[in-house]
Design an enzyme around this catalytic site. Structure first.
Site, mmCIF file in Angstrom:
data_model
loop_
_atom_site.group_PDB
_atom_site.id
_atom_site.type_symbol
_atom_site.label_atom_id
_atom_site.label_comp_id
_atom_site.label_asym_id
_atom_site.label_seq_id
_atom_site.Cartn_x
_atom_site.Cartn_y
_atom_site.Cartn_z
ATOM 1 N N ASP A 46 45.829 44.784 26.897
ATOM 2 C CA ASP A 46 45.493 43.629 27.733
ATOM 3 C C ASP A 46 46.252 43.704 29.056
ATOM 4 O OD1 ASP A 46 44.371 40.677 27.768
ATOM 5 O OD2 ASP A 46 46.423 40.575 28.514
ATOM 6 N N TYR A 51 48.829 41.291 37.329
ATOM 7 C CA TYR A 51 50.016 41.905 36.722
ATOM 8 C C TYR A 51 50.490 43.127 37.508
ATOM 9 C CZ TYR A 51 48.562 39.369 32.423
ATOM 10 O OH TYR A 51 48.166 38.430 31.507
ATOM 11 N N LYS A 76 41.481 41.116 33.939
ATOM 12 C CA LYS A 76 41.121 39.758 34.370
ATOM 13 C C LYS A 76 40.891 39.676 35.868
ATOM 14 C CE LYS A 76 44.302 38.329 30.729
ATOM 15 N NZ LYS A 76 45.228 39.457 30.757
ATOM 16 N N HIS A 109 40.646 34.754 34.925
ATOM 17 C CA HIS A 109 42.039 34.497 34.552
ATOM 18 C C HIS A 109 42.391 33.004 34.541
ATOM 19 C CE1 HIS A 109 46.154 36.725 34.679
ATOM 20 N NE2 HIS A 109 46.215 35.684 33.878
#
Length: 312
Positions: A46, A51, A76, A109
């Site tokens: 994931d 990120y 996402k 997200h």
């Protein structure tokens, strides 16, 4: 090895490994961490645009030599790319960084839009500059990525019940998954039952609650994984608190997304895929504190989780 692990079913018919590997934070450490996770037997990774770990995930998968078809990859769509004209190019950028031509799951997200552009966290007068795209329009654009084959399933993250109900009413594709904060201290049982009734799979982020240092401030109640009920049940199975917390989520049909950089913990979390007896599951179902640790409402210019447990 991977076949020994529990898999859950999505409404697309696809299978999703119940234990996934989360890659939020510490972008520099993620290639090694994902390499270690794949070696340990994880087959569900994931990540997310925000990120900054997509390139590391892609590099680790390539290095592993494991066939792409054996790995379930989620990423996402970030808030700066909610405008329908930006969705496909945002997906393309993620695919490029991940070194793959398709995703297994693509999530919105957050329901909240930021200003359009290349800046992930656009600021105006020290505040996030919000956008005006309606998440329903964003979702309609995401539906098109299914037709192109660039993703096999689409889903959401961090929606309230009212937001999800509106999405279901005004669009045609039912989300395959909803990634939410969920753990034995924030069980959201009625919300989970609602998902089940609609065939929407729940993915649990922060499955250890306040294990992450970022959530510790101002909430001094010990760690979820040291909860007496959790540790007591762990003794019975020879498992630690983290493994029991993961087993609780899996028992409810969810997938769980622990994260770690330590090889030993990475392996240990995978062993959270074990079966709890009904009496122990029933006990764990009683320790809900309705404690939510992740709520960026003030920062994101959007009031999240208004109708859910744990709203601060």
């Amino acid at each position: 090895m991977a076949s020994l692990h529990t898999k859950q079913k999505l409404n697309t018919g696809a299978e999703i490994p119940a234990v996934g590997f989360g890659t939020w934070q510490d972008a520099g450490a993620q290639e090694d961490a994902v390499t270690e996770a794949l070696k340990a037997g994880y087959r569900h990774i994931d990540t997310a645009r925000i990120y900054g770990t997509e390139p590391a995930v892609g590099a680790a998968i390539k290095k592993s030599g494991i066939p792409r078809s054996e790995i379930f990859i989620t990423t996402k769509l970030w808030n700066n790319s909610h405008h329908p004209d930006d969705v496909e190019s945002a997906l393309d950028a993620s695919l490029k960084d991940l070194g793959t031509d398709y995703l297994d799951l693509y999530l919105m997200h957050w329901p909240s839009p930021f200003a359009r552009g290349d800046t992930l966290m656009p600021k105006k007068n020290d505040k996030i500059e919000t956008g005006d795209t309606d998440y329903v329009d964003t979702w309609n654009a995401m539906e098109k990525t299914l037709k192109s084959g660039k993703t096999k399933a689409i889903g959401i993250s961090n929606f309230s019940k009212a937001e999800l109900e509106r999405l279901l009413k005004e669009t045609t594709v039912v989300p395959a998954a909803h990634q939410i904060e969920c753990h034995p201290w924030l069980q959201q049982q009625s919300f989970a039952a609602f998902h089940k009734s609609k065939g929407i799979h729940i993915q649990q982020y922060s499955p250890f609650g306040n294990q992450n240092a970022i959530y510790s401030s101002g909430k001094d109640m010990g760690k979820l994984i040291d909860d007496p009920t959790i540790t007591e049940i762990g003794k019975k199975y020879g498992k630690n608190g983290a493994q029991v917390a993961l087993a609780w989520g899996i028992a409810h049909g969810h997938s769980v997304l622990p994260k770690s950089k330590t090889p030993e913990r990475i392996r240990s979390n995978l062993a959270g895929d074990f079966k709890l007896e009904k009496e122990d599951l029933d006990k764990l179902n009683t320790i809900d504190k309705k404690l939510r640790f992740n709520d960026p409402s003030g920062n994101f210019g959007w009031n999240f989780y208004t109708d859910l447990d744990g709203k601060n």
